[in-house]
Design an enzyme around this catalytic site. Structure first.
Site, PDB file in Angstrom:
ATOM      1  N   SER A 154      -1.647   2.343  -2.585  1.00 44.21           N
ATOM      2  CA  SER A 154      -1.196   2.920  -3.283  1.00 44.21           C
ATOM      3  C   SER A 154      -1.787   3.910  -3.852  1.00 44.21           C
ATOM      4  CB  SER A 154       0.152   2.880  -4.151  1.00 44.21           C
ATOM      5  OG  SER A 154       0.844   4.461  -4.143  1.00 44.21           O
ATOM      6  N   HIS A 271       7.387   6.532  -1.665  1.00 40.62           N
ATOM      7  CA  HIS A 271       6.459   6.498  -0.883  1.00 40.62           C
ATOM      8  C   HIS A 271       7.949   6.102   0.516  1.00 40.62           C
ATOM      9  CE1 HIS A 271       2.651   5.798  -1.713  1.00 40.62           C
ATOM     10  NE2 HIS A 271       2.842   4.300  -2.726  1.00 40.62           N
TER      11      HIS A 271
END
Length: 380
Positions: A154, A271
């Site tokens: 990430s 996400h």
């Protein structure tokens, strides 16, 4: 707008990028290949160079891979063991100027509830991870010089890109700041979260998410969101979405073949489509900074494949915000090799050991050469 944060060295073209900090990268000066080793060829020990000449293939056991952690790895006290190494204090000073608050004090002293906020923890993990690279470079510069690949989880992907020479430290931190603020705002629009799940082999995660979305419709949510947000390792997923969906999954975990579930301490459903409002601010700021092709292999969370060029980097970084982190697939891409082939040395640079744990689950042979760079130990 900002100074460069890394110095890239080319072993063949002798190129140098003058920079603010000495995050030294040893580079070959040639386009990165599709994996850790040189491209496969009919000759076992040689591979063609761009000029058509044969050159020795790199021995993976003499190479290194760097993994950069993401949000969730942060803790109060991180970075305390890094301050004595060259350039680290300067990095935190630059971060204070860019962010507008004392990031070092927040990392070292908290308060914890402030450090845990998305808007703060993403920059904190980013800077601490690159400070850990400075420690690694000081203690073992050969690791930096022989690094052939990097990946980040990430927000860790931004640190990997800085290390690769694709972005400067200061510009990337500014992008991370905008990203974190946008994701924080998106998470405040609707009650949502993330649920870590360890499932039995017969667990069907997508079907479980479908059932959770159908449940949400029965309680008045018109467009429910519930989907896999992180692929960690076999039978381990993080599912994110509306709060009611996650509650349904927990309540029905036994029927869904979930062995263990745990609500993560995060502010939103990262996400997933619930982060849609964060896309445009990130897209805009990425147009404002310089992005270059990575000088080593860097792998995208979106599909586990390496970045090809600067346009690819910009596109995938935006898409990543609403796409699942395919970490398990990324590790398979990095460490896939034929029987008997050696593995590179792997270093987790940043707070925590979560990426090492996932590597152990995905590839025990690769994990044998794993090392975590401690960010708190004052003795090393």
């Amino acid at each position: 707008m900002f100074s460069s944060a890394i110095r890239c060295r080319s072993a063949t073209a002798k190129r140098r990028l003058q920079c603010l900090f000495s995050l030294v990268r040893g580079l070959s000066g040639e386009p990165p290949s599709s994996g850790i080793d040189e491209p496969h060829n009919n000759t076992a020990d040689e591979a063609p160079s761009p000029a058509g000449k044969l050159r020795p293939r790199k021995d993976p056991s003499n190479c290194s891979v760097l993994l950069f952690p993401g949000q969730g790895s942060q803790f109060v006290g991180m970075g305390r063991g890094l301050l004595k190494y060259p350039n680290v204090k300067e990095m935190f000073t630059a971060a204070q100027r860019i962010l507008g608050y004392d990031l070092l004090s927040l990392c070292l002293e908290g308060p914890e509830e402030e450090l845990m906020k998305t808007v703060h923890c993403q920059p904190a993990v980013f800077v601490t991870s690159l400070a850990a690279v400075e420690k690694l470079n000081y203690l073992n510069p050969k690791v930096i010089e022989t690094c052939v690949a990097a990946a980040g989880f990430s927000v860790g992907e931004f640190a990997a890109l800085v290390f690769s020479g694709s972005m400067t430290f200061e510009e990337a931190l500014y992008v991370v700041k905008v990203r974190a603020e946008a994701m924080q705002k998106a998470s405040e629009l609707v009650p949502s979260g993330m649920l870590s799940v360890i499932g039995k082999p017969q667990a069907q995660y997508k079907f479980a998410c479908l059932q959770a979305r159908e449940h949400c419709k029965t309680v008045g949510i018109d467009e429910p969101v519930c989907s896999v947000a992180n692929y960690l390792f076999p039978d381990a997923r993080v599912i994110a979405g509306h709060q009611q969906a996650l509650e349904f999954l927990q309540k029905n975990s036994r029927q869904l073949n979930f062995m263990r579930t745990k609500v993560l301490s995060v502010s939103g459903a990262f996400h997933t489509e619930l982060m849609q409002s964060a896309l445009e601010p990130l897209r805009v700021v990425l147009r404002q900074v310089e992005v270059r092709r990575p000088e080593i292999n860097v792998y995208s969370n979106v599909d586990g494949k390496r970045y090809m060029n600067e346009t690819h980097v910009r596109r995938q970084l935006v898409k990543q915000v609403v796409s699942p982190v395919k970490w398990e697939q990324t590790l398979h891409e990095i460490y896939e090799r034929t029987q008997g082939q050696s593995f590179p040395h792997t270093y987790e640079v940043g707070p925590g050991k979560q990426l090492g744990a996932t590597l152990q689950k995905c590839n025990r042979k690769a994990f044998k050469t794993y090392t975590q760079m401690d960010v708190t130990d004052l003795e090393n």
